[in-house]
Design an enzyme around this catalytic site. Structure first.
Site, PDB file in Angstrom:
ATOM      1  N   SER A  20       0.942  -1.107   0.472  1.00 25.51           N
ATOM      2  CA  SER A  20      -0.039   0.503  -0.378  1.00 25.51           C
ATOM      3  C   SER A  20       1.164   1.481   0.655  1.00 25.51           C
ATOM      4  O   SER A  20       1.545   1.415   0.347  1.00 25.51           O
ATOM      5  CB  SER A  20      -0.906  -0.576   1.468  1.00 25.51           C
ATOM      6  OG  SER A  20      -1.534   1.233   1.264  1.00 25.51           O
ATOM      7  N   LYS A  42      -3.083   2.622  -2.464  1.00 29.10           N
ATOM      8  CA  LYS A  42      -3.273   3.259  -1.141  1.00 29.10           C
ATOM      9  C   LYS A  42      -3.945   3.313  -0.096  1.00 29.10           C
ATOM     10  O   LYS A  42      -5.458   2.879  -0.050  1.00 29.10           O
ATOM     11  CB  LYS A  42      -2.793   4.456  -1.693  1.00 29.10           C
ATOM     12  CG  LYS A  42      -3.993   5.504  -2.110  1.00 29.10           C
ATOM     13  CD  LYS A  42      -3.519   6.851  -2.449  1.00 29.10           C
ATOM     14  CE  LYS A  42      -4.708   7.277  -3.688  1.00 29.10           C
ATOM     15  NZ  LYS A  42      -4.686   7.820  -4.433  1.00 29.10           N
ATOM     16  N   CYS A 126      -2.610   3.769  11.901  1.00 27.46           N
ATOM     17  CA  CYS A 126      -3.768   4.785  11.554  1.00 27.46           C
ATOM     18  C   CYS A 126      -4.240   5.410  13.375  1.00 27.46           C
ATOM     19  O   CYS A 126      -4.566   4.460  14.714  1.00 27.46           O
ATOM     20  CB  CYS A 126      -4.485   5.482  11.057  1.00 27.46           C
ATOM     21  SG  CYS A 126      -5.178   4.515  10.339  1.00 27.46           S
ATOM     22  N   LYS A 161      -3.665  -5.224   8.743  1.00 27.59           N
ATOM     23  CA  LYS A 161      -2.184  -5.467   8.667  1.00 27.59           C
ATOM     24  C   LYS A 161      -1.464  -4.457  10.026  1.00 27.59           C
ATOM     25  O   LYS A 161      -1.793  -3.176  10.568  1.00 27.59           O
ATOM     26  CB  LYS A 161      -1.673  -3.835   7.737  1.00 27.59           C
ATOM     27  CG  LYS A 161      -0.216  -3.862   7.065  1.00 27.59           C
ATOM     28  CD  LYS A 161      -0.595  -2.229   6.330  1.00 27.59           C
ATOM     29  CE  LYS A 161       1.184  -2.620   5.685  1.00 27.59           C
ATOM     30  NZ  LYS A 161       1.514  -1.219   4.173  1.00 27.59           N
ATOM     31  N   THR A 189       5.343   0.999   8.311  1.00 20.85           N
ATOM     32  CA  THR A 189       6.338   1.174   8.853  1.00 20.85           C
ATOM     33  C   THR A 189       6.607   1.132  10.666  1.00 20.85           C
ATOM     34  O   THR A 189       5.969   1.882  11.182  1.00 20.85           O
ATOM     35  CB  THR A 189       6.815   3.472   8.257  1.00 20.85           C
ATOM     36  OG1 THR A 189       5.313   3.496   8.451  1.00 20.85           O
ATOM     37  CG2 THR A 189       6.372   3.005   6.800  1.00 20.85           C
ATOM     38  N   GLY A 239       8.800  -5.642   4.725  1.00 19.46           N
ATOM     39  CA  GLY A 239       9.504  -4.448   5.415  1.00 19.46           C
ATOM     40  C   GLY A 239      10.192  -4.855   4.663  1.00 19.46           C
ATOM     41  O   GLY A 239      11.282  -6.100   4.977  1.00 19.46           O
ATOM     42  N   THR A 262       8.957   0.169  -0.697  1.00 24.33           N
ATOM     43  CA  THR A 262       9.423   0.989  -1.261  1.00 24.33           C
ATOM     44  C   THR A 262      10.447   0.749  -2.569  1.00 24.33           C
ATOM     45  O   THR A 262      11.281   1.388  -3.547  1.00 24.33           O
ATOM     46  CB  THR A 262      10.812   1.144   0.098  1.00 24.33           C
ATOM     47  OG1 THR A 262       9.986   1.695   0.964  1.00 24.33           O
ATOM     48  CG2 THR A 262      12.151   2.747  -0.006  1.00 24.33           C
TER      49      THR A 262
END
Ligand SMILES: Cc1cc2nc3c(=O)[nH]c(=O)nc-3n(C[C@H](O)[C@H](O)[C@H](O)COP(=O)(O)O)c2cc1C
Length: 299
Positions: A20, A42, A126, A161, A189, A239, A262
């Site tokens: 995402s 996303k 979040c 997640k 992250t 990751g 990434t």
């Protein structure tokens, strides 16, 4: 050679997923998508979000700090303006959703039923605005409640997640499983900082951001290993996966599939190259079926 894997009811042609936040319709043409296991959108929220103030990205020697702030057009516009194009890309689409309060998750899930998506990833990294800003994913009870509510509100395949910021990621993983999750993905992250010593200010507009990339891989790998040993449902590793070897490490540690984040920002061909590298490895090792490699770490 068999590369297909099953994440509960969701069967993928291969274990490579795009994570995402690193893929958009605007950048879709840069990605070879004909052989991707799944694309995760996303994160979409109920209401539109402008995202965080700049600077939003800072590159560190072995990773990237981001503070995008879930910029998105909101669920309604996403479903009307973006989802139809996503569904034409030729890969299963997993929609990542998040909320400001617990009820947002089941509400959004219900709206996404019957829209042709492969399932949902619940972004639990979040803040819960209604509960003083604590990250949903840090509280095992909250994780279980949200997953249960989403399962009750929709027939969709769902994958929470997990955040590595949780005090005990195995505990939150077990909570997700108890809530009825079909699979678990980890990790998001790691909260991080970078400082400009001359101006004595943060390199990131919101002071802190989330670290991704090679710097986090060994920790993510350890977490995937621990969670895969503790739960019965499939685990998706994420990751710092930059190469086929990285992906294979996660699979051997216990991941049934992997998400590439990434690495896609550096090279959108990387999911394809990682898949090709996995195929070469299986040939060299004379392994007929990728499933034979999952969770094969020797004691
Ligand atoms: C620029 C950027 C944006 C991201 N946006 C999201 C997001 O919207 N939702 C989410 O769940 N994760 C998001 N992530 C986290 C990634 O999906 C992934 O969990 C994390 O970056 C670790 O994987 P990686 O090291 O392969 O990037 C984002 C990561 C980056 C670098």
């Amino acid at each position: 050679m068999n590369l297909s894997v099953s994440l509960g009811n969701l069967k993928l042609r291969n274990p490579i997923m795009i994570a995402s936040g690193v893929f958009s319709l605007e950048s879709a043409h840069l990605f070879p998508l004909d052989n991707i296991g799944a694309i995760i959108t996303k994160t979409i929220t109920l209401n539109p979000r402008e995202g965080n103030p700049p600077p939003r990205l800072w590159e560190t020697p072995a990773g990237l700090i981001n503070s995008i702030g879930l910029q998105n057009v909101g669920l309604e516009r996403f479903m009307k303006e973006e989802l139809p194009s996503y569904l034409e890309l030729g890969a299963p689409i997993i929609v990542s959703i998040s909320g400001e309060r617990e009820e947002d998750f089941p509400f959004m899930a219900e709206k996404l039923v019957g829209k042709g998506i492969a399932g949902l990833e619940l972004n639990l990294s979040c803040p819960n605005v209604a509960k003083g800003g604590i990250q949903f994913g840090k509280d095992a009870k909250m994780v279980k409640r949200i997953v249960k509510m989403v399962k009750e509100a929709s027939s969709l395949w769902i994958m929470p997640k997990l955040t590595p910021q949780a005090p005990d990621i195995v505990e939150t993983a077990l909570a997700g499983e108890e809530g009825g999750a079909d699979a678990l993905s980890l990790v998001n992250t790691f909260l991080a900082m970078a400082i400009d010593i001359r101006s004595r200010s943060s390199r990131i507009g919101t002071l802190m951001g989330g670290l991704s990339g090679p710097a986090i891989k060994p920790i993510a790998l350890r977490m995937v290993y621990e969670v895969a040993r503790a739960v019965k449902i499939p685990v998706v590793g994420c990751g710092g996966i930059m190469s086929a070897e990285d992906a294979l490490e996660f699979i051997i540690a216990g991941a049934t599939a992997v998400e590439i984040g990434t690495a896609c920002l550096i090279n959108p061909q990387s999911p394809k190259e990682i898949l090709e590298g996995i195929k070469r490895f299986l040939e060299e090792e004379k392994i007929e079926d990728i499933n034979e490699l999952i969770k094969t770490l020797r004691d």
